[in-house]
Enzyme design. Structure first.
Site, short mmCIF file in Angstrom:
data_model
loop_
_atom_site.label_atom_id
_atom_site.label_comp_id
_atom_site.label_asym_id
_atom_site.label_seq_id
_atom_site.Cartn_x
_atom_site.Cartn_y
_atom_site.Cartn_z
N CYS A 49 0.84 -1.20 0.00
CA CYS A 49 0.00 0.00 0.00
C CYS A 49 0.88 1.25 0.00
O CYS A 49 1.66 1.46 -0.92
CB CYS A 49 -0.99 -0.05 1.16
N HIS A 61 -3.78 -4.83 -1.08
CA HIS A 61 -3.54 -5.45 0.22
C HIS A 61 -3.57 -6.97 0.07
O HIS A 61 -4.65 -7.56 0.03
CB HIS A 61 -4.62 -5.01 1.22
N GLU A 88 -2.95 -9.14 2.27
CA GLU A 88 -3.53 -9.74 3.48
C GLU A 88 -5.05 -9.71 3.47
O GLU A 88 -5.70 -10.40 4.27
CB GLU A 88 -2.98 -9.04 4.73
#
Length: 213
Positions: free
Chosen positions: A82, A193, A195
């Site tokens: 990010c 992202h 994750e």
């Protein structure tokens, strides 16, 4: 073997750490201790929010010099996420202009305010949600990930690297083709992202853990 998520106070630190723990048996730590960061075998540079705050916190925690040193050495794999991707470039338009780390040449630009899709519908800024990523160049971190796979985004500013060889993935949003995966040598960085990107995101993290540039 230790993966250090660099804790300068910005980013989804623990979410990233948990996702890494899901794909590896290596030790994953969240730390701002310079000795532990230097001793790690792999590094993650996260980031979230305004780039002025991220760069400011990197200075305040006295970690900027260490990050610049590690980027210059390229002795171990580093994954930017990010704003951690955006900080690798020379400069950002955000907050009336911010000088960044300058590891890769390029700019961080704001999405235009009046973008529309092919049907003429206005597109929202920030760009938020799932979007496909076009793999621009091959890279070990793309292993097992389909072309045009979807990843999760939340951003109002996007990277534009100057060197085509540094661009590994792009995402189209309106008339903008954002450089959402960039890197060189032992550094790879993504705007999305991983994750939060389900199977594809976890596979990219798994590839990072196994990557030996």
């Amino acid at each position: 073997m230790t993966i250090a998520v660099i804790d300068y106070g910005m980013g989804n630190l623990h979410s990233v750490a948990k996702a890494l723990e899901h794909v590896t048996h290596e030790n994953v730590i969240v730390t701002r201790d310079a000795r532990r960061i230097r001793g790690a075998t792999r590094l993650v540079l996260p980031g979230q929010g305004a780039i002025r705050d991220c760069m400011g916190e990197l200075e305040r925690t006295e970690l900027r010099g260490l990050v610049e040193e590690l980027l210059a050495q390229q002795a171990k794999p580093l994954l930017g996420i990010c704003v951690g991707q955006q900080m690798l470039l020379d400069h950002s338009e955000e907050n009336n202009g911010i000088h960044c780390l300058g590891f890769l040449h390029g700019e961080v630009k704001r999405f235009p305010t009046d973008m529309r899709d092919d049907l003429g519908q206005r597109l929202k800024v920030p760009h938020m949600g799932w979007n496909l990523v076009r793999q621009h160049h091959d890279h070990p971190l793309w292993a097992g990930i389909d072309q045009d796979e979807h990843f999760y985004f939340v951003h109002s500013y996007y990277a534009e690297a100057r060197d085509d060889a540094a661009v590994f993935g792009t995402t189209d949003y309106g008339r903008v083709s954002a450089h959402v995966a960039i890197g060189r040598d032992a550094t790879f960085a993504v705007q999305f992202h991983p994750e939060k990107s389900s199977r594809a995101g976890l596979r990219l993290l798994e590839n990072f853990v196994q990557w030996n540039p």
